[in-house]
Design a protein around this motif. Structure first.
Motif, mmCIF file in Angstrom:
data_model
loop_
_atom_site.group_PDB
_atom_site.id
_atom_site.type_symbol
_atom_site.label_atom_id
_atom_site.label_comp_id
_atom_site.label_asym_id
_atom_site.label_seq_id
_atom_site.Cartn_x
_atom_site.Cartn_y
_atom_site.Cartn_z
ATOM 1 N N GLN A 1 0.776 -1.191 -0.154
ATOM 2 C CA GLN A 1 -0.097 -0.091 0.084
ATOM 3 C C GLN A 1 0.973 1.221 0.061
ATOM 4 N N GLU B 1 3.821 0.356 2.437
ATOM 5 C CA GLU B 1 3.688 -0.922 3.896
ATOM 6 C C GLU B 1 3.221 -2.042 3.212
ATOM 7 N N ILE C 1 0.286 -8.497 4.630
ATOM 8 C CA ILE C 1 0.526 -10.074 4.052
ATOM 9 C C ILE C 1 -1.075 -10.578 3.736
ATOM 10 N N ARG C 2 -1.255 -11.311 2.806
ATOM 11 C CA ARG C 2 -2.312 -11.851 2.097
ATOM 12 C C ARG C 2 -2.079 -13.543 1.903
ATOM 13 N N PRO D 1 -5.540 -10.753 6.468
ATOM 14 C CA PRO D 1 -4.811 -11.021 7.928
ATOM 15 C C PRO D 1 -5.834 -11.210 9.195
ATOM 16 N N VAL E 1 7.905 -13.064 5.860
ATOM 17 C CA VAL E 1 7.478 -11.821 5.636
ATOM 18 C C VAL E 1 8.553 -10.812 5.593
ATOM 19 N N ASN F 1 5.432 -4.866 9.308
ATOM 20 C CA ASN F 1 4.568 -5.369 10.339
ATOM 21 C C ASN F 1 5.486 -6.302 11.028
ATOM 22 N N ASP G 1 2.847 1.550 15.590
ATOM 23 C CA ASP G 1 1.624 1.451 14.671
ATOM 24 C C ASP G 1 0.179 1.535 15.632
ATOM 25 N N ASP G 2 -0.701 1.725 14.978
ATOM 26 C CA ASP G 2 -1.766 1.781 15.502
ATOM 27 C C ASP G 2 -1.779 2.604 16.781
ATOM 28 N N GLN H 1 -6.432 4.253 12.009
ATOM 29 C CA GLN H 1 -7.342 4.672 11.067
ATOM 30 C C GLN H 1 -8.574 4.833 11.724
ATOM 31 N N GLU I 1 -3.061 6.852 8.913
ATOM 32 C CA GLU I 1 -3.714 5.790 8.354
ATOM 33 C C GLU I 1 -4.969 5.912 7.985
ATOM 34 N N GLY I 2 -5.697 5.053 6.841
ATOM 35 C CA GLY I 2 -7.013 5.326 6.521
ATOM 36 C C GLY I 2 -7.365 6.511 6.200
ATOM 37 N N GLU J 1 -9.153 8.277 3.295
ATOM 38 C CA GLU J 1 -10.083 7.752 2.311
ATOM 39 C C GLU J 1 -10.647 8.720 1.422
ATOM 40 N N GLY K 1 -3.938 5.100 2.517
ATOM 41 C CA GLY K 1 -5.418 5.297 2.443
ATOM 42 C C GLY K 1 -5.856 4.842 1.148
ATOM 43 N N TYR K 2 -7.165 4.528 1.368
ATOM 44 C CA TYR K 2 -7.831 4.405 -0.135
ATOM 45 C C TYR K 2 -7.812 5.136 -0.839
ATOM 46 N N PRO L 1 -4.092 -1.824 -0.590
ATOM 47 C CA PRO L 1 -3.007 -2.700 -0.863
ATOM 48 C C PRO L 1 -3.042 -3.591 -2.029
#
Ligand code: C2E
Ligand code: MG
Ligand code: MG
Ligand code: MG
Length: 271
Positions: free
Chosen positions: A45, A59, A62-63, A74, A94, A115, A177-178, A201, A234-235, A237, A255-256, A261
Motif C-alpha cells: 500500500q 507498507e 500479508i495476504r 490477515p 514476511v 509489520n 503502529d496503531d 485509522q 492511516e485510513g 479515504e 489510505g484508499y 494494498p
C-alpha cells in the motif's frame, strides 16, 4: 421436560466447542502447509509524503492465497498465528519477502514498512534475521521501517529500548503502529526510540464529523512533534481527510484515497 432442555443445551455447547477446536486444528495444519507451499503474498500500500504529494514508501501487508477459500486477509489468520507461535515462521517469510520486494523498488521508493509481531521482535535472533536478509538482498537497512504495536510495552522497557537501539545502530527505523488503540502510555512513548508514529485509522475515519476524534488526531500529531517522531496517518479515504491532516502538520499518509494494498505488479503502475 426441563431436564431434557438442559441436556440439549449441553450437547449443543459440546458440539460448538468441538467445532471450534476442529476449526483451529484445520487452520493450524493449513497454515503449516501454507508456509511450505508459499501460499502467502505481500501486497503493497502506497505511503504518500504530504508536502510533495508523492509516493515515497509502501507498507507490506500479508495476504493468503488459500487453495480453496481464495484470497484471505490477515484478520482471518494473523491472530491465530500469533497465539500459536506459527507467526515466527510466517514472520521470517514476511521479512525475507519484504527485503526482496524492496530490491525491486529501491530506485523509486525511499523505504518499505514491515509489520512485526511482538513474538517475532522478542526472538533472540531477530536482529540477526534482519542482517542476514539485508546482506542476502543487498538492501541498505536505512530502507527498512519496522512497525511495532503498543503491545511491545508489555515487555520489559529497558530490554526493549536496548534491543531497539541495537537494531537502529545498523540503520533500521521503527514505527509505532496503531497509536492510541492499545496499551499506550505517554511516559513509555517518551523513552522508546521510535522514528515514526502511525495514527490509527479508527481516529482518522470519523475525524471530520466527530469533534473528539478531530481533537485526538490533533493531539497525537502534537505529541509526535514534541517527541520528534514523523507522523503517518492511516485510513485516509477522502481528499477532505488528506487536507485536514496536511493542515495539521502530518508528514505522511496512506489510505484508499491513493490505493488499497495491491500486488507488486499493480503497485509499480501506481508509481
Ligand atoms: P495495520 O498494520 O494497521 O495495517 C493497516 C490496515 O488498514 C491494512 O489492513 C490496510 O489494508 C487497511 N487500510 C489501509 N488504508 C485503509 C483505508 O483507507 N480504509 C480502511 N478501512 N482500511 C485501510 P490489512 O491488510 O487487512 O491488515 C490488517 C492488520 O494485519 C495490519 O494492520 C497488521 O496489524 C496485520 N498484518 C498485516 N500484515 C502483516 C504481517 O506481515 N505481519 C504481521 N505480524 N501482521 C500483519
Ligand atoms: Mg502496519
Ligand atoms: Mg496500523
Ligand atoms: Mg491497524
Amino acid at each position: 421436560e426441563s431436564k431434557k432442555g438442559g441436556k440439549n443445551k449441553t450437547s449443543f455447547y459440546d458440539s460448538t466447542m468441538s467445532r471450534q477446536i476442529q476449526e483451529q486444528l484445520l487452520l493450524h495444519n493449513e497454515l503449516k502447509i501454507a508456509i511450505q507451499e508459499k501460499q502467502f503474498e505481500l501486497y503493497l500500500q502506497p505511503i504518500v509524503e504530504t508536502k510533495t504529494n508523492k509516493i515515497v514508501s509502501a507498507e507490506a501487508l500479508i495476504r493468503w492465497n488459500h487453495p480453496t477459500k481464495g484470497l484471505l486477509f490477515p484478520d482471518a489468520f494473523i491472530e491465530y498465528a500469533e497465539q500459536s507461535s506459527l507467526i515466527i515462521n510466517i514472520g521470517s517469510w514476511v521479512i525475507e519477502s519484504a527485503f526482496a520486494l524492496y530490491k525491486e523498488l529501491e530506485d523509486t521508493l525511499e523505504n518499505i514498512a514491515v509489520n512485526i509481531s511482538l513474538k517475532q521482535f522478542s526472538q533472540d535472533n531477530f536482529e540477526e534475521l534482519l542482517l542476514t536478509n539485508a546482506k542476502k538482498y543487498n538492501v541498505d537497512p536505512h530502507s527498512i521501517k519496522l512497525e511495532l504495536t503498543e503491545s511491545i510495552m508489555l515487555n520489559n522497557l529497558n530490554d526493549t529500548i536496548d534491543k531497539m537501539l541495537h537494531i537502529k545502530a545498523h540503520g533500521f527505523a521503527f514505527s509505532m503502529d496503531d497509536f492510541g488503540t492499545g496499551y499506550s502510555s505517554l511516559s513509555y512513548l517518551k523513552n522508546l526510540p521510535f522514528d515514526y508514529l502511525k495514527i490509527d485509522q479508527s481516529f482518522v475515519r470519523d475525524m471530520l464529523e466527530n469533534e473528539n476524534d478531530k481533537k485526538l488526531v490533533k493531539i497525537i500529531i502534537d505529541v509526535a512533534k514534541q517527541f520528534d517522531f514523523s507522523v503517518i496517518a492511516e485510513g485516509v479515504e477522502t481528499v477532505e481527510h488528506a487536507h485536514f491532516i496536511e493542515e495539521n502538520g502530518c508528514d505522511y499518509y496512506q489510505g484508499y484515497l491513493i490505493s488499497k494494498p495491491v500486488p507488486l505488479k499493480e503497485f509499480k503502475k501506481l508509481l
